[in-house]
Design an enzyme around this catalytic site. Structure first.
Site, PDB file in Angstrom:
ATOM      1  N   GLU A 161     -48.103 -17.320  34.933  1.00  0.00           N
ATOM      2  CA  GLU A 161     -46.903 -18.168  35.019  1.00  0.00           C
ATOM      3  C   GLU A 161     -45.652 -17.428  34.532  1.00  0.00           C
ATOM      4  O   GLU A 161     -44.916 -17.905  33.659  1.00  0.00           O
ATOM      5  CB  GLU A 161     -47.117 -19.472  34.247  1.00  0.00           C
ATOM      6  CG  GLU A 161     -48.207 -20.338  34.855  1.00  0.00           C
ATOM      7  CD  GLU A 161     -48.456 -21.633  34.108  1.00  0.00           C
ATOM      8  OE1 GLU A 161     -47.971 -21.765  32.957  1.00  0.00           O
ATOM      9  OE2 GLU A 161     -49.135 -22.517  34.646  1.00  0.00           O
ATOM     10  N   GLU A 189     -54.084 -23.182  39.952  1.00  0.00           N
ATOM     11  CA  GLU A 189     -54.420 -24.246  39.010  1.00  0.00           C
ATOM     12  C   GLU A 189     -54.164 -25.578  39.699  1.00  0.00           C
ATOM     13  O   GLU A 189     -53.061 -25.814  40.198  1.00  0.00           O
ATOM     14  CB  GLU A 189     -53.580 -24.154  37.724  1.00  0.00           C
ATOM     15  CG  GLU A 189     -53.833 -22.910  36.900  1.00  0.00           C
ATOM     16  CD  GLU A 189     -53.056 -22.910  35.590  1.00  0.00           C
ATOM     17  OE1 GLU A 189     -52.528 -23.990  35.220  1.00  0.00           O
ATOM     18  OE2 GLU A 189     -52.965 -21.854  34.949  1.00  0.00           O
TER      19      GLU A 189
END
Length: 656
Positions: free
Chosen positions: A142, A299
């Site tokens: 991320e 995710e």
């Protein structure tokens, strides 16, 4: 079409590994993602590496023919590194180093961090890059465009500016530094934006620092990927991304990576904000548009979310399976759920996985298992893609510039994009979200909302598209700024004025106040936030204001320009206007549209050039009945159907 899970072997006793792998294999899991937070276990002391546990974990899954997504652990340097090299910690806008203790506080430009990040990545690549069990690599975790203000970043920013502008005189001119006597007389005076609100600071400086930060993040990802590629040029490398406080420039971040990966957490509670649903379809389409090809979800929602915030509600029945299939409907070829088991230690213990703290599989896990059973039936769509007639243009620079200088109360750049996406999607049309310099020739309609910061290539691209017969829709706050984020001294919409065939004589930032516009057919709509008061040139009025001192003035215009058509919407309306407007555009451009879809039903089409596969997703809490125009073959039920009955969050896929 692969279903996978995120797993953290270093966080669990070894006794669980085999049982977990066996259950994954029985359930139908095809991929396992590991390693992104495990640096302290991989390198417990400086230069002392331990890969034995990772070898065992990989072997544990690969014996079941599960592929591994191996992550580089650079998001979380070990504490010994922070202790030895405290200058690797990011410095905030206030000049203070961030407190360590949670993740991602390293500065991506710090020399010692880069030394160790490259070393651990190289060690992993040498050991695993040619291992057949490794299906893909993930760089870091991320990544954001971190606005670090440490001395290293300050120096690199100065060099970056000199490379772009050549000298201080050009920087002073570009930034307008004569304002507030802010001219630089020495390069050392160039500083990143500080802790004051961005709207109080030089907008040119703020935008350039945003660009610099995005470049540094993309460089880091590319440098790490090249280390892996040196060991195996065929290795598939990505990084996972999401929208955040410092959202990266997706186009730069993924430009040299093999595919896009997105962390997808759709809302469990559905809202209907002025007629626009809270569907995550918009974000999925944006991810597909980054490289204009299919992507992965790294995710995926698996349970109640909550760690640094209070816990949200648990996914409703159907949402675990339905939202995974929704992602596939919009171009995801792989969906990996975060996470296999809910953590029982650490800050993320309430960001739930598929199995709860009890370690007893329950309703959500059973629904995930059903998804895994369905996945093999989706093999027929593995080579398909989405082909769209409509494109919406997204610009990272525009998004950044609006964050720097908010325009009026309630005005949102992303809202502009989402309204048009929801409006066209309502008619069952595929929508691409692409950068403004993309090839637009394949689209029948292009929406270019709030093209705020001028970019020569983008402007020429839009003009070229319309000249050759395209239909473009532009909106208020277009052509406002030059490339340096300074206002252009021409009547708005400046560079687009000739194509629009009208100009803005004045504007009224009305914020949350509401006014009324009436279109050419006599339909009334509420508008708010912003009102461009337009003077017609070659354009005609599509809608006019009915309030204030500019009652009767055009609010929306239409202009025939060369072989194409340009629309300009000078205000912000509610969803009913955009739905009607989108329907008219589709009718005029010959885009096929579905009518009378039940509320909440989303329709997308994937094709391989021979067969079309239509996804019907009921993104609502009510059952939906749909009558098909003809009997079609369901690839989920292996039967022909002429009617569909969809439970809440249910998906049906038919071959046209």
């Amino acid at each position: 079409m692969k279903i996978g899970v995120d797993y953290y072997p270093e966080q669990w006793d070894r006794e669980l590994w085999k049982a977990d792998a066996d259950l994954m294999a029985r359930t139908g899991v095809r991929l396992v993602r590991i390693g992104e937070f495990a640096w302290s276990r991989l390198e417990p002391k400086d230069g002392e590496f331990d890969f034995t546990w990772l070898d065992e974990a990989i072997s544990n899954f690969s014996r079941h023919a599960m592929g591994i997504v191996l992550c580089t652990p650079t998001s979380c340097p070990p504490l010994w590194m922070y202790e030895t090299y405290p200058d690797i910690v990011q410095v905030g806008a206030d000049g203070s180093r961030l407190q360590t203790g949670i993740r991602a506080h390293r500065c991506l430009n710090a020399p010692m961090f880069l030394y160790y990040a490259k070393r651990i990545t190289e060690q992993l690549a040498k050991r695993y890059a040619n291992n057949p069990a490794i299906a893909a690599w993930q760089i870091d975790n991320e990544l954001e465009s971190y606005p670090c203000t440490c001395e290293e970043c300050r120096g690199l920013f100065r060099d970056w500016l000199i490379d772009k502008y050549d000298d201080l005189n050009n920087i002073n001119a570009a930034f307008g530094n004569i304002v507030w006597s802010g001219e630089y007389s020495d390069i050392s005076q160039i500083q990143p934006p500080n802790a004051y609100p961005k709207a109080w600071q030089n907008p040119a400086l703020c935008l350039e620092y945003s660009r610099f930060s995005a470049d540094m993040t993309a460089k880091f990802a590319n440098d790490m990927a090249m280390i892996i590629k040196r060991e195996n040029p065929r290795a598939k490398v990505t990084t996972n991304t999401l929208f955040s406080e410092n959202t990266p420039d997706f186009y730069k971040l993924f430009s040299n990576l093999d595919f896009v990966s997105y962390d997808n957490y759709p809302p469990v509670r559905l809202t209907d904000d002025e007629g626009m649903s809270s569907s995550h379809a918009f974000y999925l389409d944006m991810m597909r548009g980054v490289k204009q090809k299919n992507f992965w979800v790294m995710e995926q929602l698996s349970g109640p979310t909550g760690s640094w915030m209070p816990m949200g509600p648990t996914p409703r029945p159907g949402q675990i399976k339905g939202y995974a299939l929704q992602a596939m409907a919009h171009g995801a070829d792989t969906v990996m759920h975060f996470r296999w088991r809910t953590a029982n230690k650490g800050a993320e213990m309430y960001w739930h996985g598929l199995i709860d703290h009890s370690n007893v599989p329950g309703r959500r896990f059973n629904e995930f298992a059903e998804l895994c059973r369905i996945a093999p039936k989706l093999s027929v769509i593995e080579t398909t893609e989405l082909v769209s007639d409509v494109a919406i243009l997204y610009s990272h620079d525009n998004a950044a510039a609006f964050r720097i200088q908010p325009q009026t109360e309630g005005f949102s750049y992303f809202e502009q994009l989402r309204y048009f996406h929801a409006a066209f999607s309502k008619y069952g049309v595929n929508v691409d979200i692409v950068p403004p310099d993309s090839d637009l020739s394949k689209y029948k309609a292009v929406v270019a909302p709030s093209m705020y910061v001028y970019d020569k290539n983008s402007a020429e691209n839009i003009y070229r598209y319309v000249i050759k017969g395209g239909t473009v829709i532009m909106t208020a706050r277009s052509g406002v700024k030059d490339p340096c984020n300074n206002c252009i001294m021409e009547p708005l919409p400046t560079v687009y004025r000739e194509m629009i065939g009208a100009e803005v004589s004045e504007y009224d930032p009305i914020g949350k106040e509401e006014q009324t516009i009436v279109d050419f057919a006599g339909n009334s709509y509420k508008c708010r936030q912003w009102c461009d008061i337009l003077e017609l040139g070659t354009a005609r009025a599509y809608a006019e204001y009915r309030d204030s001192f500019y009652s009767g003035k055009p609010a929306v215009t239409m202009n025939r320009y060369c072989s194409g058509v340009a629309y300009y919407i000078g205000t912000v309306c509610h969803m009913d206007f955009y739905e009607k407007f989108a329907g008219n555009i589709m009718k005029q451009t010959g885009i096929p549209r579905l009518k009378d879809l039940p509320k909440g039903v989303e329709v997308t089409t994937r094709t391989n050039g021979l067969d079309d596969y239509i996804f019907f997703f009921n993104n609502s809490e009510q059952e939906a009945d749909i009558t098909l125009p003809k009997a079609m073959f369901s690839i989920l039920d292996d039967t022909e159907k002429d009617k569909l009955k969809l439970k809440p969050f249910d998906m049906e896929i038919v071959r046209k």
